[in-house]
Write a protein that holds these residues in place. Sequence first.
Motif, PDB file in Angstrom:
ATOM      1  N   ARG A  17     -35.240 -75.400  34.120  1.00 12.28           N
ATOM      2  CA  ARG A  17     -34.989 -74.557  34.140  1.00 12.28           C
ATOM      3  C   ARG A  17     -33.086 -74.253  33.675  1.00 12.28           C
ATOM      4  N   LEU A  18     -32.452 -73.902  32.686  1.00 16.30           N
ATOM      5  CA  LEU A  18     -31.495 -74.228  31.986  1.00 16.30           C
ATOM      6  C   LEU A  18     -31.386 -73.175  31.647  1.00 16.30           C
ATOM      7  N   VAL A  19     -30.107 -71.801  32.280  1.00 17.64           N
ATOM      8  CA  VAL A  19     -30.022 -70.958  31.349  1.00 17.64           C
ATOM      9  C   VAL A  19     -28.128 -71.177  31.474  1.00 17.64           C
ATOM     10  N   GLN A  20     -27.515 -70.235  29.538  1.00 19.29           N
ATOM     11  CA  GLN A  20     -26.627 -70.595  29.582  1.00 19.29           C
ATOM     12  C   GLN A  20     -26.030 -69.005  29.157  1.00 19.29           C
ATOM     13  N   ARG A  21     -24.623 -68.616  29.185  1.00 24.99           N
ATOM     14  CA  ARG A  21     -24.064 -67.404  28.963  1.00 24.99           C
ATOM     15  C   ARG A  21     -22.568 -67.539  28.747  1.00 24.99           C
ATOM     16  N   HIS A  22     -22.264 -66.691  27.262  1.00 25.81           N
ATOM     17  CA  HIS A  22     -21.450 -67.187  26.829  1.00 25.81           C
ATOM     18  C   HIS A  22     -20.648 -65.657  26.076  1.00 25.81           C
ATOM     19  N   THR A  23     -19.036 -65.422  27.372  1.00 25.12           N
ATOM     20  CA  THR A  23     -18.986 -64.066  27.128  1.00 25.12           C
ATOM     21  C   THR A  23     -17.368 -64.498  26.407  1.00 25.12           C
ATOM     22  N   GLY A  24     -17.348 -63.700  25.819  1.00 27.22           N
ATOM     23  CA  GLY A  24     -15.488 -64.139  25.883  1.00 27.22           C
ATOM     24  C   GLY A  24     -15.275 -65.881  25.524  1.00 27.22           C
ATOM     25  N   SER A  25     -14.622 -65.683  26.265  1.00 29.40           N
ATOM     26  CA  SER A  25     -13.704 -66.940  26.583  1.00 29.40           C
ATOM     27  C   SER A  25     -14.190 -67.962  27.957  1.00 29.40           C
ATOM     28  N   LEU A  44     -18.271 -79.648  25.493  1.00 27.90           N
ATOM     29  CA  LEU A  44     -16.374 -80.266  24.760  1.00 27.90           C
ATOM     30  C   LEU A  44     -15.915 -80.713  26.002  1.00 27.90           C
ATOM     31  N   ASP A  45     -14.788 -81.138  25.915  1.00 27.71           N
ATOM     32  CA  ASP A  45     -13.821 -81.880  26.693  1.00 27.71           C
ATOM     33  C   ASP A  45     -13.350 -80.547  27.789  1.00 27.71           C
ATOM     34  N   PRO A  46     -13.909 -80.610  28.633  1.00 25.56           N
ATOM     35  CA  PRO A  46     -13.331 -79.116  29.640  1.00 25.56           C
ATOM     36  C   PRO A  46     -11.834 -79.330  30.067  1.00 25.56           C
ATOM     37  N   THR A  47     -11.180 -77.792  29.756  1.00 24.59           N
ATOM     38  CA  THR A  47      -9.464 -77.919  30.787  1.00 24.59           C
ATOM     39  C   THR A  47     -10.098 -77.767  32.123  1.00 24.59           C
ATOM     40  N   LEU A  48      -9.987 -76.612  32.716  1.00 26.31           N
ATOM     41  CA  LEU A  48     -10.377 -76.605  34.090  1.00 26.31           C
ATOM     42  C   LEU A  48     -12.408 -76.051  33.887  1.00 26.31           C
ATOM     43  N   LEU A  49     -12.711 -76.668  34.867  1.00 32.40           N
ATOM     44  CA  LEU A  49     -14.013 -76.540  36.029  1.00 32.40           C
ATOM     45  C   LEU A  49     -14.134 -75.793  36.470  1.00 32.40           C
ATOM     46  N   LEU A  61     -27.631 -75.416  40.964  1.00 31.06           N
ATOM     47  CA  LEU A  61     -26.161 -75.905  40.197  1.00 31.06           C
ATOM     48  C   LEU A  61     -25.588 -74.917  38.846  1.00 31.06           C
ATOM     49  N   ARG A  62     -24.537 -74.823  39.276  1.00 27.90           N
ATOM     50  CA  ARG A  62     -23.654 -73.899  38.475  1.00 27.90           C
ATOM     51  C   ARG A  62     -22.108 -74.461  37.861  1.00 27.90           C
ATOM     52  N   VAL A  63     -21.919 -74.205  36.484  1.00 27.81           N
ATOM     53  CA  VAL A  63     -20.845 -74.558  35.987  1.00 27.81           C
ATOM     54  C   VAL A  63     -20.091 -73.866  35.232  1.00 27.81           C
ATOM     55  N   ARG A  64     -18.754 -73.619  35.590  1.00 28.98           N
ATOM     56  CA  ARG A  64     -18.055 -72.317  34.704  1.00 28.98           C
ATOM     57  C   ARG A  64     -16.281 -73.168  33.855  1.00 28.98           C
ATOM     58  N   MET A  65     -16.307 -72.805  32.854  1.00 31.19           N
ATOM     59  CA  MET A  65     -15.933 -73.537  31.836  1.00 31.19           C
ATOM     60  C   MET A  65     -15.159 -72.824  30.939  1.00 31.19           C
ATOM     61  N   PRO A  66     -13.706 -72.629  30.879  1.00 28.27           N
ATOM     62  CA  PRO A  66     -13.547 -72.054  29.688  1.00 28.27           C
ATOM     63  C   PRO A  66     -13.598 -72.228  28.621  1.00 28.27           C
ATOM     64  N   VAL A  67     -13.931 -72.302  27.158  1.00 27.84           N
ATOM     65  CA  VAL A  67     -13.664 -72.254  25.584  1.00 27.84           C
ATOM     66  C   VAL A  67     -13.078 -71.352  24.937  1.00 27.84           C
ATOM     67  N   ASP A  68     -11.885 -71.758  23.877  1.00 25.92           N
ATOM     68  CA  ASP A  68     -10.992 -71.143  23.253  1.00 25.92           C
ATOM     69  C   ASP A  68     -11.835 -71.035  22.339  1.00 25.92           C
ATOM     70  N   SER A  69     -11.593 -70.545  21.592  1.00 24.73           N
ATOM     71  CA  SER A  69     -12.183 -69.645  20.478  1.00 24.73           C
ATOM     72  C   SER A  69     -11.800 -70.647  19.256  1.00 24.73           C
ATOM     73  N   ASN A  70     -10.616 -71.530  19.174  1.00 30.50           N
ATOM     74  CA  ASN A  70     -10.678 -72.478  18.172  1.00 30.50           C
ATOM     75  C   ASN A  70     -11.493 -73.537  18.580  1.00 30.50           C
ATOM     76  N   GLU A  71     -12.042 -73.764  19.881  1.00 29.60           N
ATOM     77  CA  GLU A  71     -12.786 -74.597  19.624  1.00 29.60           C
ATOM     78  C   GLU A  71     -14.282 -74.610  19.139  1.00 29.60           C
ATOM     79  N   GLU A  72     -15.246 -73.122  18.686  1.00 28.92           N
ATOM     80  CA  GLU A  72     -16.404 -72.944  18.497  1.00 28.92           C
ATOM     81  C   GLU A  72     -16.599 -73.564  17.409  1.00 28.92           C
ATOM     82  N   ASP A  73     -16.545 -74.379  16.761  1.00 30.59           N
ATOM     83  CA  ASP A  73     -16.921 -74.539  15.192  1.00 30.59           C
ATOM     84  C   ASP A  73     -17.533 -74.080  14.284  1.00 30.59           C
ATOM     85  N   GLY A  74     -16.405 -72.834  14.292  1.00 32.60           N
ATOM     86  CA  GLY A  74     -17.254 -71.432  13.636  1.00 32.60           C
ATOM     87  C   GLY A  74     -18.196 -70.600  13.700  1.00 32.60           C
ATOM     88  N   GLY A  75     -17.397 -70.398  15.047  1.00 33.15           N
ATOM     89  CA  GLY A  75     -18.328 -69.343  15.985  1.00 33.15           C
ATOM     90  C   GLY A  75     -20.110 -69.661  16.084  1.00 33.15           C
TER      91      GLY A  75
END
Length: 644
Positions: free
Chosen positions: A508-516, A545-550, A581-595
């Motif tokens: 099972r795969l669960v993802q949450r995108h809250t803010g950045s 995308l290529d993560p900056t921090l993980l 298995l968990r992973v968290r990474m910041p996502v900039d708003s400019n890299e979201e391909d238009g939301g």
Amino acid sequence: MSCLALSLQPANGSDILLQTREWFPPARALVAVSSFRETRLAFAASKQHHHTKDHPSSNSNSTSDPSADSIASLGDDPLSASSGQLIVGVESRYRVVYRLVNSIYVLGITTADHDNSINVFECIHIVNQAVSVVVTACRGVDVTPEKLARKYAEVYMALDIVLRGVSNIRLAAMLSSMHADGIAKMVHSAMDTENKIRGAESWRGLEGLAVDHEAGIAAFNHTAFELPPETIAAGDEVAASLAPVVQSEEKDQKEEEEESEAEKDPFAASEKINQPQELVTGFKKNKDPSATDLQLALSTLEVTTLPPAEATQSTHIAVEGFEGQYGGIEFGNEQASLNEAFEGFSDAWGGGLDASEFVGTKKVAKSQGLGGLELLQTGPDPPKAAGAAAAGTPLEDLVGKTEMKGPEMNIVEEISVEFRESLLARVALKGVVYLKTLPTKTSGDKETEFSFRVEGTSAVKRFIMQNSRISSLGNGMFHVRTAASDEPLPILKYSLQPRLTPLPLRVRLVQRHTGSLLSVMIQYVSNPELPAPLTDVTFVVKLPLDPTLLKVSPKAVLNRSEKELKWHVPEIPLNGPPGRLRVRMPVDSNEEDGGEEIDVVAYVKFSWQGNRSLSGVCLRPASEGMTDFYEVNHRYESGVYMCN
């Protein structure tokens, strides 16, 4: 109405029956019937006089009566056929539709429609139904006034019902009850008869069913199912005994205790994933993190070497449907064909089992393994083979050490699964039976020939076999006859029904995108009915995308060129708790391909080798106690095992 009256008129004698509608006067019907009789008799007399005349010129004057116009309108030979129409009357004109049955005329009377306001075909249909009644009453076409007199009441009631219009269903029921149940069954069989023929239920029967249905609903609404407190307490004790005791830091132990109390379902979404600010403490809001933060975040990651530039070209695959033609496959890399860009994709989901793979004499290169079906190498290479290759030991010496006693057979299966969160979207399993004969140096020109049977095929959807080497004897029996070969030979291929395919691993795969912040969690649990636990399992997550921090838990390997994150699990226990298995990474708003929504896909790679197959298919000798062949270890592996 098209038909106003029905009448039975014999060729010689008085009328037998006249049936009219309530609002049509019988006197007018008698006028039309008598006009039809006069016309018929006048024509018969004129025809007889025409045959016996001596002077043809006197014929026209002898028929100068009021019915002369009607006789002239009849045609060359009227009333001699078994059916027809005739317009009678002078002031009030009526159309008479007639049919002659033996010596009885069945007449249908309607108005003469000069303005086409009357449906003549409906009147003809009613006359035909009246003929059916008369023939049935007389038990045949030998219709006579004496036979009609015996069944006069039944004929009278039947013609009365037919005059008002009946369907073919009720007419058949009336005709069947004319000599059996009588008039009562004929008159009162309207609605029940049609409902029985059409398969419908009458309201008398449906009313009782509706009352029972409502009573059952009311009873279930007021019924409570409760478990005894002793049963609940015993279940809590068993659940507490099954929970593993893990010795770790106090913080991790506290988190696991909170999650075990809050999550009863192993695949329920974790509440921790909705608390991004508390769990991610090393991230900063600025877009230029300091070198200390980068070094701290990447200290636990092992960065692999970069692949060549050709391997980084994007490949987009969109698959819809199941067990059919899969459209929407588009590749960003136009230089590669379908098989080169994603080898085996079309075979994984369905189409598979192509008999043309057996055709041809082209030998498979040794570098491609057994028949081109590669084992997905997820663990490290065996040290013995590496040491032997380093020492320069020839391959023939390694094969010669394990001498073959006879032909060997094994099964290689490949399972492909797609999960959408925790729901199974599609599944496919293909199996290949391989035969390894004695080497050509040992057997010479001697052919390998024996019989065997295949068991456990209740879930198999389709079998194909190589006709040049194997033939079917029926009832799961097969006969093999082939020349010696140094390479394993695929002789049978099969696929399982999707609903009967066992799943070795549920993901099972669960993802949450809250803010950045993008949080991804993978949960997996093993099938407790597997023959042995899965070892060396690899989980691969395609990052958007290529993560900056993980921040990963547990440790993982990051491949920046492929944007992949890999976990290696040494062993998954059969009855163990669900793994996370968990992973968290910041996502900039400019890299979201238009939301747009970010899609994350996870792949699983595993393989297992043992004495039984995943599907339950097994190979047995043709007769008990015979050793025509030797059964070696079977193998099953993952194909396209994904979750999105």
